[in-house]
Design a protein around this motif. Structure first.
Motif, PDB file in Angstrom:
ATOM      1  N   GLU A   3       0.833  -1.189   0.000  1.00 19.29           N
ATOM      2  CA  GLU A   3       0.000   0.000   0.000  1.00 19.29           C
ATOM      3  C   GLU A   3       0.884   1.261   0.000  1.00 19.29           C
ATOM      4  OE1 GLU A   3      -3.395   1.784   3.034  1.00 19.29           O
ATOM      5  OE2 GLU A   3      -1.955   0.292   3.676  1.00 19.29           O
ATOM      6  N   VAL A   4       0.437   2.284  -0.747  1.00 20.28           N
ATOM      7  CA  VAL A   4       1.180   3.543  -0.763  1.00 20.28           C
ATOM      8  C   VAL A   4       0.804   4.367   0.460  1.00 20.28           C
ATOM      9  CG1 VAL A   4       1.572   5.670  -2.040  1.00 20.28           C
ATOM     10  CG2 VAL A   4       1.267   3.527  -3.272  1.00 20.28           C
ATOM     11  N   LYS A   5       1.821   4.882   1.140  1.00 24.19           N
ATOM     12  CA  LYS A   5       1.562   5.678   2.344  1.00 24.19           C
ATOM     13  C   LYS A   5       2.294   7.007   2.263  1.00 24.19           C
ATOM     14  CE  LYS A   5       0.401   2.465   5.938  1.00 24.19           C
ATOM     15  NZ  LYS A   5       0.593   2.136   7.332  1.00 24.19           N
ATOM     16  N   LEU A   6       1.868   7.928   3.109  1.00 25.17           N
ATOM     17  CA  LEU A   6       2.580   9.200   3.259  1.00 25.17           C
ATOM     18  C   LEU A   6       3.271   9.165   4.611  1.00 25.17           C
ATOM     19  CD1 LEU A   6       2.903  12.141   2.013  1.00 25.17           C
ATOM     20  CD2 LEU A   6       1.035  12.797   3.520  1.00 25.17           C
ATOM     21  N   LYS A   8       6.898  10.386   7.159  1.00 23.39           N
ATOM     22  CA  LYS A   8       8.145  11.100   7.390  1.00 23.39           C
ATOM     23  C   LYS A   8       9.310  10.127   7.245  1.00 23.39           C
ATOM     24  CE  LYS A   8       7.202  14.895  10.516  1.00 23.39           C
ATOM     25  NZ  LYS A   8       7.829  15.668  11.589  1.00 23.39           N
ATOM     26  N   GLY A 173      18.317  16.280   8.628  1.00 22.98           N
ATOM     27  CA  GLY A 173      17.036  16.823   9.075  1.00 22.98           C
ATOM     28  C   GLY A 173      16.004  16.973   7.982  1.00 22.98           C
ATOM     29  N   VAL A 174      16.442  17.204   6.755  1.00 20.87           N
ATOM     30  CA  VAL A 174      15.479  17.342   5.650  1.00 20.87           C
ATOM     31  C   VAL A 174      14.811  15.999   5.386  1.00 20.87           C
ATOM     32  CG1 VAL A 174      15.172  17.827   3.191  1.00 20.87           C
ATOM     33  CG2 VAL A 174      16.724  19.249   4.548  1.00 20.87           C
ATOM     34  N   GLN A 177      12.642  14.705   8.377  1.00 18.93           N
ATOM     35  CA  GLN A 177      11.410  15.426   8.708  1.00 18.93           C
ATOM     36  C   GLN A 177      10.401  15.472   7.577  1.00 18.93           C
ATOM     37  OE1 GLN A 177      10.357  16.730  11.616  1.00 18.93           O
ATOM     38  NE2 GLN A 177      12.127  15.787  12.559  1.00 18.93           N
ATOM     39  N   MET A 178      10.856  15.326   6.324  1.00 16.84           N
ATOM     40  CA  MET A 178       9.914  15.493   5.214  1.00 16.84           C
ATOM     41  C   MET A 178       9.016  14.258   5.070  1.00 16.84           C
ATOM     42  SD  MET A 178      12.340  14.967   1.878  1.00 16.84           S
ATOM     43  CE  MET A 178      11.082  15.287   0.675  1.00 16.84           C
ATOM     44  N   MET A 179       7.828  14.498   4.487  1.00 16.84           N
ATOM     45  CA  MET A 179       6.947  13.374   4.171  1.00 16.84           C
ATOM     46  C   MET A 179       6.908  13.195   2.661  1.00 16.84           C
ATOM     47  SD  MET A 179       3.712  13.113   6.708  1.00 16.84           S
ATOM     48  CE  MET A 179       2.893  14.623   6.402  1.00 16.84           C
ATOM     49  N   GLU A 180       6.932  11.928   2.247  1.00 13.25           N
ATOM     50  CA  GLU A 180       6.792  11.587   0.833  1.00 13.25           C
ATOM     51  C   GLU A 180       5.985  10.301   0.733  1.00 13.25           C
ATOM     52  OE1 GLU A 180      10.400  13.030  -1.862  1.00 13.25           O
ATOM     53  OE2 GLU A 180      11.025  11.496  -0.454  1.00 13.25           O
ATOM     54  N   LYS A 181       5.661  10.008  -0.507  1.00 14.88           N
ATOM     55  CA  LYS A 181       4.982   8.764  -0.815  1.00 14.88           C
ATOM     56  C   LYS A 181       5.952   7.611  -0.592  1.00 14.88           C
ATOM     57  CE  LYS A 181       3.122   7.937  -5.136  1.00 14.88           C
ATOM     58  NZ  LYS A 181       2.435   8.364  -6.373  1.00 14.88           N
ATOM     59  N   ARG A 268      19.096  15.838  -3.846  1.00 17.78           N
ATOM     60  CA  ARG A 268      17.749  16.210  -4.308  1.00 17.78           C
ATOM     61  C   ARG A 268      17.724  17.669  -4.773  1.00 17.78           C
ATOM     62  NH1 ARG A 268      13.531  12.914  -2.323  1.00 17.78           N
ATOM     63  NH2 ARG A 268      12.155  14.434  -3.305  1.00 17.78           N
ATOM     64  N   ILE A 269      18.337  18.540  -3.950  1.00 16.89           N
ATOM     65  CA  ILE A 269      18.379  19.966  -4.280  1.00 16.89           C
ATOM     66  C   ILE A 269      19.169  20.167  -5.580  1.00 16.89           C
ATOM     67  CG2 ILE A 269      19.332  22.182  -3.483  1.00 16.89           C
ATOM     68  CD1 ILE A 269      18.697  21.002  -0.555  1.00 16.89           C
TER      69      ILE A 269
END
Lengths: 361, 180
Positions: A3-6, A8, A173-174, A177-181, A268-269
């Motif tokens: 299952e795909v989740k969102l 951190k 920290g990026v 802390q970030m949320m992704e699929k 990523r940046i």
């Protein structure tokens, strides 16, 4: 569990640990990685797989619990952020010296000292070149997405047991802390005691049967000649890692005139910087490090034959750049760019640095 | 389609939750999403912001300096982020508590009386969903049905009874957004 989740990044590490059949987690909260232990406490993995989760009285206690449990052949993990990982260094050196497998997650924040709670990549030296005392190496993996935060947990354990060596997942920290699929893997069962004896009985302290000599776990050897022999053995192991465990992702490097070298959130940046630069007509590629030790030095050296210059982008005053320069070995210019002390550079800032230091220079 | 946005305001206004609901809605329609919060000493009364990206393609940088849309819910955020809206982009704000209104002429500026409407509806907690409704009216990047699916997915079962209230709040926002 496809299952795909969102999630951190920190939550992904915690869930992935349960799914990887980890036996125990010992930790101590610190921003920006506290969600790891928070998630584990809420999720109660002892009900799901029997995994032990314990908040130790300090980071030093946590790493020594890891040391003890790893000696029994169990899958054990800890996590922290920079100041906490500094506290763990003595234990990490002992674990490396005793040749025990474990996984340590560092969600890096700005330093030195207590520093700041904002993201940083200034623990590169500490992670890849020691940190604790003595001639030892960690295998270091650098996730650049929430998905990789999860995927690298099982990979890290496989490598830790393959080499009987601590493996570090070096995040920041990026990414924490970030949320992704994210798509989570299936549940791996924890090993039974019999399976552990069968697989690791030749070194783990699983209880001495009459059929073999006792297994001794120690990092102490008073005879320097024997300690030198032990060090030779360790060095041979690290060399094997360098031969077999180099991991990287080369994006648009085939036709590139200029290549950005980066890992983790800086990769990523920088990927956005690459897109911006390509839109302006500059042939820019991205060489993303996935393993920081072993460092992909041969691949970068080869790339130096076809490109005009490298920009090492990292949220530090210049650490990874030293390895980039050693790899490139003077063939082409290699410059450093990065904000630090908790400041995160933007794709546009990286583009300006690329144009001023490499393309224009 | 790629929508790069920032939502900023006071801690406790539901800034981070609004971003999370948007991200979940994006997932419900198979899009790529990223949600990057500020995580300093933000708490109730402090400032909080979140960068949300919803895209049809793989997202590169979760860190941005310019945005297609800025939803700004206090003066500090207005002072900090008005200049970060891309030319032609959208700035949505609640005039309640704003002393220095935005002055740019190269962007589209909208207002939503979120705080006032929430208090009229008798529940200050739905402020963020009213603002979210206003945003969806301006930029319908996610379908309402996917927002509801996202809410079902992100809220624990015991809170599902609040979903109709959230739907009402979204409609309230959609019907009351004003272009300046």
């Amino acid at each position: 569990m496809s299952e795909v989740k969102l999630m951190k990044g920190n939550e992904a590490v915690a869930e992935a640990a349960i799914l990887a059949g980890v036996d125990a987690y010992f930790g101590y909260p610190i921003t920006p990685q506290s969600e790891v232990i928070e998630y584990l406490m809420v999720e109660r993995p002892e009900d799901r797989t029997g995994m032990v989760v314990l908040q130790a009285e300090s980071e030093i206690a946590a790493i020594n619990m890891v040391y003890g449990a790893a000696g029994t052949g169990k899958r054990v993990m800890t996590s922290s952020s920079s100041p906490g990982v500094s506290l763990k260094q003595e234990g990490i050196s002992y674990i490396a010296g005793s040749e025990l497998p474990c996984v340590i997650v560092n969600v890096v924040r700005g330093g030195p000292g207590l520093g700041t709670i904002q993201p940083s990549q200034a623990d590169y030296f500490q992670s890849t070149k020691g940190g604790g005392h003595g001639d030892y190496r960690l295998l270091v993996l650098a996730p650049a997405s929430v998905q990789e935060m999860a995927d690298f947990v099982d990979l890290a354990f496989d490598l830790a047991f393959k080499y009987r060596n601590p493996v570090m997942i070096l995040s920041d920290g990026v990414i924490g802390q970030m949320m992704e699929k994210i798509t989570l893997p299936a549940q791996k069962p924890r090993l039974s005691n019999e399976e552990i004896i069968e697989r690791y009985g030749d070194w783990a302290t699983t209880g001495k049967p009459s059929t073999r000599e006792r297994n001794i776990i120690t990092s102490l050897e008073l005879d320097p000649y024997r300690q030198e022999t032990h060090n030779h053995k360790l060095q041979a192991k690290y060399k094997k890692m360098e031969e077999n465990e180099v991991r990287f992702e080369a994006i648009n490097c085939e036709d590139a005139d200029y290549v950005i070298v980066a890992y983790g959130s800086s990769a990523r940046i920088s990927q956005k910087t690459m897109q911006l630069a390509r839109a302006k007509g500059h042939k820019v590629g991205l060489f993303r490090l996935i393993s920081l030790f072993p460092f992909p030095k041969n691949e970068l050296n080869k790339l130096a034959d076809t490109v005009k210059g490298f920009l090492a982008v990292e949220m530090s005053a210049g650490q990874m750049i030293e390895d980039v320069r050693l790899a490139v070995n003077g063939k082409k210019p290699a410059e450093h760019y990065g904000r630090f002390g908790g400041v995160v550079h933007s794709p546009e800032e990286v583009l300006i640095a690329l144009e001023q230091k490499i393309i224009g220079g | 389609m790629t929508e790069e946005m920032i939502i900023a305001g006071f801690g406790g206004q539901g800034v981070l939750s609004m971003g999370k609901i948007l991200a979940y809605s994006g997932i419900m329609q198979d899009q790529e999403v990223s949600w990057m919060p500020s995580y300093g000493p933000e708490m109730r009364g402090g400032t909080a912001n979140v960068t949300v990206i919803v895209s049809d393609e793989r997202i590169s940088s979760p860190i941005l300096t310019h945005y297609d849309t800025a939803i700004l819910l206090n003066q500090q955020s207005m002072d900090k982020f008005e200049k970060s809206v891309k030319p032609g982009g959208v700035l949505l704000y609640d005039p309640n508590g704003i002393l220095h209104h935005p002055t740019r002429t190269d962007i589209k500026i909208y207002t939503i009386e979120g705080a006032k409407l929430a208090s009229q509806m008798g529940n200050p907690n739905i402020f963020n969903m009213i603002v979210f409704g206003a945003f969806l009216k301006i930029k319908p990047i996610v379908k309402l049905e996917n927002v509801i699916r996202g809410l079902k997915k992100s809220l624990p079962e015991r809170h599902h009874k609040l979903i109709p209230l959230n739907e009402d709040a979204i409609s309230m926002g959609m019907n009351n957004v004003v272009e300046k």
